[in-house]
Design a protein around this motif. Structure first.
Motif, PDB file in Angstrom:
ATOM      1  N   UNK A 125     -10.497   2.649 -13.018  1.00 28.59           N
ATOM      2  CA  UNK A 125      -9.711   3.522 -12.146  1.00 28.59           C
ATOM      3  C   UNK A 125     -10.557   3.941 -10.958  1.00 28.59           C
ATOM      4  N   UNK A 169     -10.350  -2.547 -18.376  1.00 30.40           N
ATOM      5  CA  UNK A 169     -11.437  -1.680 -18.828  1.00 30.40           C
ATOM      6  C   UNK A 169     -12.729  -2.043 -18.090  1.00 30.40           C
ATOM      7  N   UNK A 205     -11.165   3.219 -18.654  1.00 31.01           N
ATOM      8  CA  UNK A 205     -10.252   2.356 -17.909  1.00 31.01           C
ATOM      9  C   UNK A 205     -10.784   2.197 -16.492  1.00 31.01           C
ATOM     10  N   UNK A 224     -10.490  -5.345 -27.418  1.00 28.52           N
ATOM     11  CA  UNK A 224      -9.862  -5.028 -28.698  1.00 28.52           C
ATOM     12  C   UNK A 224     -10.857  -5.200 -29.849  1.00 28.52           C
ATOM     13  N   UNK A 234     -15.331   2.477 -22.933  1.00 26.85           N
ATOM     14  CA  UNK A 234     -13.973   2.919 -23.237  1.00 26.85           C
ATOM     15  C   UNK A 234     -13.305   3.506 -22.001  1.00 26.85           C
ATOM     16  N   UNK A 245      -7.692  -1.366 -35.690  1.00 29.82           N
ATOM     17  CA  UNK A 245      -7.343  -1.932 -34.389  1.00 29.82           C
ATOM     18  C   UNK A 245      -6.391  -1.064 -33.591  1.00 29.82           C
ATOM     19  N   UNK A 246      -6.555  -1.135 -32.279  1.00 33.19           N
ATOM     20  CA  UNK A 246      -5.530  -0.614 -31.391  1.00 33.19           C
ATOM     21  C   UNK A 246      -4.241  -1.388 -31.637  1.00 33.19           C
ATOM     22  N   UNK A 247      -3.121  -0.777 -31.349  1.00 30.32           N
ATOM     23  CA  UNK A 247      -1.837  -1.417 -31.616  1.00 30.32           C
ATOM     24  C   UNK A 247      -1.697  -2.730 -30.835  1.00 30.32           C
ATOM     25  N   UNK A 248      -2.018  -2.705 -29.568  1.00 37.74           N
ATOM     26  CA  UNK A 248      -1.955  -3.945 -28.774  1.00 37.74           C
ATOM     27  C   UNK A 248      -2.959  -4.973 -29.287  1.00 37.74           C
ATOM     28  N   UNK A 259      -5.571  -3.722 -40.264  1.00 37.21           N
ATOM     29  CA  UNK A 259      -4.844  -3.187 -39.116  1.00 37.21           C
ATOM     30  C   UNK A 259      -5.357  -1.815 -38.696  1.00 37.21           C
ATOM     31  N   UNK A 315      -9.189  -7.339 -18.503  1.00 38.74           N
ATOM     32  CA  UNK A 315      -8.097  -6.904 -19.377  1.00 38.74           C
ATOM     33  C   UNK A 315      -8.599  -6.890 -20.823  1.00 38.74           C
ATOM     34  N   UNK A 316      -7.968  -6.081 -21.652  1.00 34.84           N
ATOM     35  CA  UNK A 316      -8.550  -5.876 -22.994  1.00 34.84           C
ATOM     36  C   UNK A 316      -8.510  -7.106 -23.897  1.00 34.84           C
ATOM     37  N   UNK A 328      -4.008  -5.329 -32.403  1.00 33.70           N
ATOM     38  CA  UNK A 328      -3.528  -5.918 -33.656  1.00 33.70           C
ATOM     39  C   UNK A 328      -2.464  -6.983 -33.378  1.00 33.70           C
ATOM     40  N   UNK A 355      -5.344  -1.199 -12.650  1.00 25.38           N
ATOM     41  CA  UNK A 355      -4.389  -0.846 -13.702  1.00 25.38           C
ATOM     42  C   UNK A 355      -4.557  -1.795 -14.870  1.00 25.38           C
ATOM     43  N   UNK A 356      -4.627  -1.237 -16.041  1.00 22.42           N
ATOM     44  CA  UNK A 356      -4.610  -2.048 -17.247  1.00 22.42           C
ATOM     45  C   UNK A 356      -5.927  -2.660 -17.678  1.00 22.42           C
TER      46      UNK A 356
END
Lengths: 419, 419, 419, 419
Positions: free
Chosen positions: D356, D380, D354, D288, D352, D243-246, D240, D403-404, D248, D377-378
């Motif tokens: 934008x 990468x 986003x 991810x 890395x 990994x990024x929280x989302x 874990x 999206x990631x 994982x 939005x959201x």
């Protein structure tokens, strides 16, 4: 109008070989108007692609007849059972039901080749009397899928804003004749229920047994589109008191306000959008809707035993429609209506009976025994036969069954009352 | 051990006032060990907070008795009906069922104030004989919620890794006595089914009517935890052939491998984690599990009519347990077991009968008439009574009902066979 | 009005012991109006129960300070870390986030006992300079949860049709003064961004680094409720062209037509339903809404770098609000507004910057290092501080972050433009 | 091997007419191996049927060129815009994205007729210089859909247990040459970013602007399958902390344990299952996964600005791959690899950054202006180009975005580090 009959020899088959040939040919005739792409798509989990129906019925013959009973038979393609098994757990793994619509391969013509191959291989087995019951099961099974093929492709075409048509004319529905109005009354007593004697029947139709009935009457007419319009106009879909609790939740969550396929005064058919006939039987309703309508009308749905008792001719009047005289899918397309809103041939009719085993029911052994018994929870029995039921597939003891929210079949209702 | 009996006057109530007082007091005694927070939480949509049960039963009295029958009665709080109505569509809007667990207000002590207020206001109505049937309905309704309060808080406490206990001892289950083994046999014939004569019954228990039975036998014993261990050990949860189709899907999707609340050789109870008694009746199983077990054991589930026929004492042996002699929730807590695995008092027993209306059933008029009839789709009937059923709430004609996947009640099974 | 200040000694804490005492006391003062049940409920996965906030912050002290740095310390209760760990994977298993609202035990008063115990045990560690950074992190962590406690209980109370109030008065929002209107302009160039020098900061605020800005201006005023009314009146929520694609899908699926907590001309506050002040800053909007409003108004959102550059006083006019002069949560309740719509103290302000690591950012080692870096995908940065942010918790370099659909915090916006 | 090149005239198109002809022909050549059914299916919401790609690109020409700029042009079929519009809200209603796979009609050959018709009608407009920018946009748009057509059909074929193949050979991936190992270093400073000067670019590539970079280095090599095997062997998918929280949560919920399309030492390709080459660049990973791998390896992902700065040749070594010399989809099929793991032509490389808007970005007016900005939005940014990107479609300033969690494109990674 599409006339596939011209392509298929007509006969009143008394022998299995002829029935086998006609049934197999009908499946293909029904799919004949479909492109490879039409035959591939799946519009919901409840439905299957036409190609899958053609393949699955063939898988049945290849598995339970050729593989099991023909020495040295080799599978047409060893990978296909995985694709075309439906729910027979005993026959191993299979693709997830919801992904059937992704099988662009095998192509439609490859499946037709498979069908031809299996038909040829079946020839030596077809007259083997010891296999007779299994062959009859295979034929009945294929007829069931013929009806599903038609209702599934209707649902799929309905999703397409271009509203494709399968045929030039919709499957016919009898226009109710006003002088036919009345009730079949029954005095109550012990009735004989379930299949007995000769001829094929599914396992769930037996064993034959006794059932005690109270006096009742069953309408001689099906509820019509026009009567359903009145139900809608009276706010039927907005009055919670008319509905079962689960039904009301279903209405609210899915914003139900009419039978499936309705739009203004038209409905979607196998011939595209058509004007609705107010005098024709309503179809494509759920059990929830049938039950709510009956409450609204001040009647109730019959039990499956009441329906069968009338169908067996124990009631009066005796002029019950012969199962073979109503509308039903002729060999391969819409037929001329026989008139009168018969017990058979317009639509499946909801009963208030849950789909449960008859007393002393026991499933057959082996994979074939998975056939019907394992669906005996949560569903309701429908009786009769619809305009999409192949001629010869209906019986007075036939038990069709669906969950109370399902309505993509030609489902309607016939009211009953206590007397 | 928790002994709320000491707080409540014991009597054999023959009059309504005493029964009203005892029933209302029992609800509060059951909730007495709960904190305000315990009484607020809701662990799944099927369950409700204890506070909600206390409030909803009070809402029933305030609405259908005080509001409707007591001139000039003013609601204790005009906003509360919105919070405490459950499913009575005719009584207007209500909060979404899944959000009941967010009602930290009104606080538990405020609800107890409401209860006291309603009890006081009810006094002049309680002896009004014209209201007798409605009061009896309210009492039966409150008893139903007493059982739900207990099963719902058990489910909620089970979610807590700290495993809180409500009481020092679990609700008792009878240890089956080996010399009690045997079958209640029945010769078949026409049986009388349904409530008749005096005393209260729910609308769904009638009308009384005739039912034709084939010869059968019903086990005198409930299936035990030890027998269920054998089912598990034999791979019962991994053999698709034993299961209904919907049941197998439920097993796979939810990774079901044992009854609810089981962990190794322990199970979670109202007294926290306790060692499981192999000789005690199994509980907390779904219909799917009961049906699969019966298939595995080579028997079947009884119909609700078979069960009732035996309970009515028409079968043999005649030593059927009196509904008031088994284990059942005493006035306010665990009671001493009566022994023997009786028809009543250990667990609700699944039947293979779908929950459907009896012949000539008609719902009562008005909101109260929404009571039972609108749940008649998709559920199965259970008979008997459980250790959490309040004493005096069980009847031979009582029809409990749940969806086939639900198992947070004290549900078990009793096998049947054809003879 | 609720006046918890009276209960807590006021001081300008220069030492850690005083800050520790005040911070710990503030958490409890905020929760003081809550019942055990209020403190238990969880109204959505994004929110947590108040009790959980009180426990989780205490778990932080017990785990990272007492357990790791105090020899022979024994856990207050060995089972509680499982309940009160949040997302620290390195610290082991924990309960599923969505089930926090089922923890009726431990009771609120037990958690308060735990808090008192931990506070006592912390005394000898508090002056240990080597632990200073960890203690400062714990204090900042607890302050974050103070703000969440307030926004989470607001969300929970909002679900209750009884509309409970936490306080007599809502958290104040500055009434924008008309003579304060204008733009903070910035000439562009290389700006210094990120925390440097003394004092506490979260890891995500550094390392300090250079950022190249183009000329821009930032509004000196927050967008107001009245301006948002104009956006609604102009059909802002119905014009797809104003919205990001994900935003439009969110609007349609959730039927969004106003900020959260709005109803007609009122909004739900910590003091229940209150009339909305058109001159006060709008709050409880999502990033999607902020972005759509800016498009509608013909401006844009600032980047987080632009916002910080203005906040650092490099822009003009120089009268940027002191982070300590605006509205912010005083020690334990609503404070008197400072006026003017300051950068800090009314609401968090969305920037168009995604939440990403600064150049050369590296997470700290160990479980504490999970703190902020692992949330760096899919979220947007907000700058400033809200009326619910504890006084002393805001910084010019502070980076708050949320997903673009979230809006239960006091979130608003300040427009920017290119110059 | 499939050699569609033989069917299409090769030229280095300098004029629009030739580019138009080649681009339109390539779309059809890519779809040539597909049956009508293959071209109809949709395997997930993110993907579209091949037929839809062929139709939607044609809809673009018919709508924004023929309808808007050719007097008296009549739509080929007035109902088709509803079917083939994608997300242009300004162009009206359209079918729900998830139901594209149900459009068995119009059939593939009808869409090809439409394409021929539109191509003929376009002839007089193609040399109109005022329409040049719009035509270039149409060509770039069609090239984007060519890549999607390939990745979408790969995903669809992967669902089929028969594992159909589109071609005889997979799209090639360069085998990394060991002597090519090293880092492109950059001293930092102000870099010029974004499209400027002549030639087509999407709106999101501008405006050109300055960006401040810190010193860094970018790997000259892509991460390979073999390196990814090492990551797996080291438990990368089970730690874990990497990994990024989302990320994982995504790993756990979807049981992710390898890149998409991997099975043991094989992977699914356009030529069916093939042995994986350990020296080839890894593809079909999510953001991810890319981020976790970089953490595991002790490096990081580059920003999109760093990537572009290297690509612009400001770094060293100067031998950056020419965007036209790497692997990329040749006119209509797999090409000979150019070798070396170039910046372009093997796989899209996660940054890395986003997705934008650049400073002073403003969307174009009208429906065409919905093109790219509304997805900001959201997601990468990915840079480079993959083996499925049409030759001539890649640019140093090109910004792809996903999206990631998405990984059905040919996505890989190139590591970076601070220096």
């Amino acid at each position: 109008m599409f006339q596939p009959e011209a392509q298929i020899a007509r006969c009143e088959p008394t022998d299995r070989a002829a029935r086998f040939a006609r049934t197999r040919a009908l499946s293909e005739a029904l799919a004949a108007p479909l492109s490879d792409a039409d035959a591939t798509i799946q519009s919901m989990d409840d439905a299957s692609p036409a190609k899958w129906h053609l393949g699955h019925t063939t898988w049945f013959w290849e598995t339970f007849l050729l593989r099991d009973h023909k020495p040295d038979y080799r599978l047409f393609d060893e990978r296909w059972p995985f694709v075309f098994n439906s729910y027979y757990e005993a026959e191993g793994e299979r693709i997830a039901r919801g992904t059937r619509g992704l099988m662009s391969r095998p192509a439609l013509d490859r499946i037709l080749e498979w069908r031809a191959h299996v038909d040829r291989e079946m020839a030596p087995l077809i007259e083997d009397e010891t296999l007779g019951p299994l062959i009859d099961l295979g034929l009945a099974h294929e007829q069931q899928h013929q009806e599903l093929l038609l209702t599934d492709i209707k649902h799929a075409f309905f999703q397409n804003p271009l509203a494709p048509a399968l045929w030039d004319a919709a499957l016919p529905a009898t226009k109710t004749l006003s002088d036919n109005c009345g009730w079949y009354s029954h005095p109550g007593g012990i009735a004989r229920i379930g299949h007995e004697g000769g001829g094929f029947a599914f396992d769930n139709e037996g064993p034959a047994h006794r059932q005690l009935l109270e006096p009742f009457a069953l309408s001689s007419l099906l509820v019509t589109n026009g009567e359903w319009d009145a139900f809608i106009a009276d706010g039927g879909y907005r009055k919670a008191a008319l509905w079962l609790s689960d039904g009301w939740a279903w209405v609210c969550q899915n914003h139900i306000a009419a039978p499936a396929y309705w739009r203004e005064d038209a409905h979607f058919t196998h011939a595209g959008w058509q004007r609705r006939d107010p005098a024709a039987p309503v179809t494509h309703i759920s059990y929830f809707e049938a039950d709510a309508f009956a409450s609204w009308a001040g009647y109730r749905l019959p039990t499956e035993f009441e329906w069968e008792a009338i169908a067996r001719g124990r009631g009066s009047p005796s002029e019950i429609h012969d199962p073979h005289s109503g509308n039903q899918l002729d060999d391969a397309g819409p037929v001329i209506p026989a008139g009168g809103g018969g017990l058979f041939g317009d639509c499946w009719q909801f009963t208030r009976s849950a789909y449960l085993p008859y007393p002393r029911f026991a499933p057959a052994k082996g994979a074939v025994g998975e056939y019907n018994g394992k669906f005996m929870s949560g569903q309701f029995v429908l009786r009769g036969a619809s305009c999409a039921t192949p001629r010869g597939h209906s019986r007075k003891t036939y038990r069709n069954f669906f969950y109370p929210h399902q309505r993509w079949q030609f489902t309607g209702l016939r009211l009953a009352k206590d007397t």
